[in-house]
Structure formats: structure tokens, C-alpha cells
Design an enzyme around this catalytic site. Structure first.
Site, PDB file in Angstrom:
ATOM      1  N   ASP A  17     148.750  74.196  11.384  1.00 37.31           N
ATOM      2  CA  ASP A  17     149.773  74.643  12.330  1.00 37.31           C
ATOM      3  C   ASP A  17     151.175  74.488  11.729  1.00 37.31           C
ATOM      4  O   ASP A  17     151.395  73.634  10.874  1.00 37.31           O
ATOM      5  CB  ASP A  17     149.654  73.803  13.608  1.00 37.31           C
ATOM      6  CG  ASP A  17     150.361  74.453  14.785  1.00 37.31           C
ATOM      7  OD1 ASP A  17     150.785  75.620  14.670  1.00 37.31           O
ATOM      8  OD2 ASP A  17     150.508  73.783  15.811  1.00 37.31           O
ATOM      9  N   HIS A  34     153.506  82.035   6.809  1.00 39.72           N
ATOM     10  CA  HIS A  34     152.058  82.214   6.605  1.00 39.72           C
ATOM     11  C   HIS A  34     151.744  82.359   5.117  1.00 39.72           C
ATOM     12  O   HIS A  34     150.741  81.829   4.631  1.00 39.72           O
ATOM     13  CB  HIS A  34     151.560  83.432   7.382  1.00 39.72           C
ATOM     14  CG  HIS A  34     151.703  83.285   8.869  1.00 39.72           C
ATOM     15  ND1 HIS A  34     151.279  82.168   9.552  1.00 39.72           N
ATOM     16  CD2 HIS A  34     152.245  84.104   9.812  1.00 39.72           C
ATOM     17  CE1 HIS A  34     151.534  82.303  10.840  1.00 39.72           C
ATOM     18  NE2 HIS A  34     152.127  83.475  11.023  1.00 39.72           N
ATOM     19  N   LEU A 132     132.345  71.428  -3.566  1.00 37.97           N
ATOM     20  CA  LEU A 132     132.981  71.595  -2.249  1.00 37.97           C
ATOM     21  C   LEU A 132     132.575  72.914  -1.559  1.00 37.97           C
ATOM     22  O   LEU A 132     132.556  73.967  -2.201  1.00 37.97           O
ATOM     23  CB  LEU A 132     134.503  71.578  -2.461  1.00 37.97           C
ATOM     24  CG  LEU A 132     135.398  71.800  -1.249  1.00 37.97           C
ATOM     25  CD1 LEU A 132     135.321  70.617  -0.288  1.00 37.97           C
ATOM     26  CD2 LEU A 132     136.853  72.030  -1.700  1.00 37.97           C
TER      27      LEU A 132
HETATM   28  C1  FPP Z   1     149.714  78.413  12.646  1.00 39.96           C
HETATM   29  O1  FPP Z   1     151.059  78.646  12.390  1.00 39.96           O
HETATM   30  C2  FPP Z   1     148.801  79.005  11.723  1.00 39.96           C
HETATM   31  C3  FPP Z   1     147.998  80.070  11.965  1.00 39.96           C
HETATM   32  C4  FPP Z   1     148.212  81.136  12.943  1.00 39.96           C
HETATM   33  C5  FPP Z   1     146.790  80.191  11.181  1.00 39.96           C
HETATM   34  C6  FPP Z   1     146.992  81.034   9.989  1.00 39.96           C
HETATM   35  C7  FPP Z   1     147.136  80.227   8.804  1.00 39.96           C
HETATM   36  C8  FPP Z   1     147.637  80.745   7.696  1.00 39.96           C
HETATM   37  C9  FPP Z   1     148.119  82.145   7.617  1.00 39.96           C
HETATM   38  C10 FPP Z   1     147.742  79.914   6.528  1.00 39.96           C
HETATM   39  C11 FPP Z   1     146.996  80.578   5.448  1.00 39.96           C
HETATM   40  C12 FPP Z   1     145.584  80.499   5.684  1.00 39.96           C
HETATM   41  C13 FPP Z   1     144.675  81.474   5.489  1.00 39.96           C
HETATM   42  C14 FPP Z   1     143.290  81.119   5.870  1.00 39.96           C
HETATM   43  C15 FPP Z   1     144.947  82.811   4.898  1.00 39.96           C
HETATM   44  P1  FPP Z   1     151.933  79.154  13.597  1.00 39.96           P
HETATM   45  O2  FPP Z   1     152.283  80.561  13.342  1.00 39.96           O
HETATM   46  O3  FPP Z   1     151.227  78.919  14.892  1.00 39.96           O
HETATM   47  O4  FPP Z   1     153.169  78.205  13.472  1.00 39.96           O
HETATM   48  P2  FPP Z   1     154.173  77.809  14.643  1.00 39.96           P
HETATM   49  O5  FPP Z   1     153.371  77.031  15.643  1.00 39.96           O
HETATM   50  O6  FPP Z   1     155.193  76.989  13.940  1.00 39.96           O
HETATM   51  O7  FPP Z   1     154.721  79.083  15.202  1.00 39.96           O
END
Ligand code: FPP
Length: 229
Positions: A17, A34, A132
């Protein structure tokens, strides 16, 4: 820090997060957060492989995330294609790629075909590795998983803890030992509700793009301190 003498969790799961907050603190668009989050994940995979963690499961995209703005969703999907494409790195780390989520073709499933292809290729091209196991939860929600598992258990004639476990998306996955959530949120958010029944939880203020090997070591040390037997 040397964690080799401490008990290691077999299975670490991460709710990644705070990508958006990381970006806005830097005056960048959320999509940059992201992108940085995907890089951070590559580092955590490496770190887990070097520390002999057995399983790493990460929440990449949830059944609830589809309502985000279309450009953000498109960006996160393309990052998943990039992530599943890191086959050389996975092979260098002797790591296997796996995926959990609403099975392709079933009612409600939304994984686009190009991501399906990347997932299938990543699984096939890393299945010979012996270290892993990295599972990416994409189009994943624990409630959907448990409803499906219960329905399948009922169709087989017995709804028990064992039959539900047998009908989870990946029934070879061990229970989660250590659940990490970044960014100061102390919620679980529909992630692996069945699998985390006995797990320890590590919450950190760090946003996911800043979650690195040193922070992983803090989580592993906290886990080791909490292991009583
Ligand atoms: C939360 O950040 C994260 C996500 C929505 C999950 C996605 C994760 C990634 C893109 C990292 C890379 C991983 C992969 C598997 C490609 P948020 O947008 O909710 O953050 P905020 O709460 O600060 O708005």
C-alpha cells in the site's frame, strides 16, 4: 543484519500500500508511484530469495481495484505485464512465478487476455526453479475465493475446513506466517482471509516504494521475536 540464525517465516505475504501517497509527496502522478512500487517488489523478491524465504505472496490488484480511474488501471495492468515478464530475474533467483485470482473464463473474472498470456508464460518459464515461490494476486479477492471454495466443497458433498482449504485457488500454498502491510494502514482489505488465520502481522509506516531489504529484515526480526515455540 544477519537473519540466518533466526527462525524465518516460510510464507510472507504483502499488502503493498501507499504508492499513491509516495508519488503525491514527491509531486508526481500516482502512476509513478505504481512504477516505483513494481521496482520495489523486484527488490523484495531478490531479498526474499537471498534469505531463503519459501513463499512470497503479494496483492497486485484486487477485485475492488477495477473502479479506479481508467488510466491508472491501464498503467497497473501494464506493470503486471512487466512484472510477469521478469523471467530472467526469476530464473537468476531460482524463483517460481505463480498467480491467484478469479480463474480465467469463470463468471466475474476480469483479467485481460494480454495479462493472462504474461501470467501463463511466466509460470511455464519458471516452473523448473526450486527456490522461492512468488505468487501475485491479480483480480483477487478473498471473499470471491472463499465463496467459490465453499460452493465447490458443497458440490463435493462436505463443507469442512479441510475441504474449503482444498478448494482455494492454490491449494498447495502453505498458510501465511507473516503478513506485511505498508503505509500506516492497519487493515487487511479482503486479502487471504483464510490463509492468514494464524499469521503474525507487521504494519509499517513506510510506503511500498520505500519498502526495501532493510525494512524486510525488520519485519523478519519482528517475526522471529514473536515466535514462541
Ligand atoms: C496500493 O497503492 C497498491 C496497489 C493498488 C497495488 C498495486 C501495486 C503495484 C502497482 C506495485 C507493483 C506491483 C505489481 C504486482 C505490478 P495505492 O494506490 O492504494 O496507494 P495510496 O493508498 O497511497 O493511494
Amino acid at each position: 543484519m544477519n537473519v540466518s540464525a533466526t527462525p524465518l517465516p516460510i510464507h510472507v505475504a504483502c499488502i503493498m500500500d501507499g504508492n499513491g501517497r509516495w508519488a503525491s509527496r514527491k509531486g508526481l502522478p500516482r502512476t509513478d508511484g505504481h512504477t516505483a512500487g513494481e521496482e520495489a517488489l523486484a527488490g523484495v523478491v531478490r531479498a526474499c530469495a537471498h534469505r531463503s524465504v519459501g513463499w512470497l505472496t503479494v496483492f497486485g490488484f484486487s477485485t475492488e481495484n477495477w473502479v479506479r480511474p481508467r488510466t491508472e488501471v491501464r498503467h497497473i495492468l501494464s506493470l503486471h505485464r512487466k512484472l510477469f515478464g521478469r523471467i530472467n530475474e526469476m530464473n537468476e533467483n531460482n524463483a517460481r512465478t505463480r498467480w491467484i485470482g478469479r480463474p480465467f473464463g469463470e463468471t466475474g473474472a476480469r483479467t485481460p487476455v494480454y495479462v493472462q498470456k504474461a501470467i501463463r508464460k511466466a509460470i511455464a518459464d519458471t516452473e523448473h526453479n526450486t527456490g522461492l515461490v512468488v505468487t501475485v494476486a491479480f483480480d483477487y479477492g478473498s471473499r470471491a475465493e472463499l465463496v467459490r471454495a465453499s460452493q465447490r466443497a458443497m458440490a463435493d458433498g462436505s463443507v469442512t475446513a479441510e475441504s474449503i482449504t482444498q478448494n482455494l485457488y492454490d491449494n498447495s500454498m502453505p498458510a501465511v506466517d507473516l503478513l506485511v502491510r505498508t503505509s500506516g494502514e492497519s487493515r487487511i482489505s479482503n486479502f487471504m482471509l483464510w490463509q492468514i488465520t494464524g499469521s503474525q502481522v507487521f504494519f509499517t509506516e513506510r510506503t511500498w516504494p520505500d519498502f526495501d531489504a532493510a525494512e524486510l529484515d525488520l519485519a523478519l526480526a519482528a517475526y522471529a521475536n514473536g515466535v514462541t515455540s
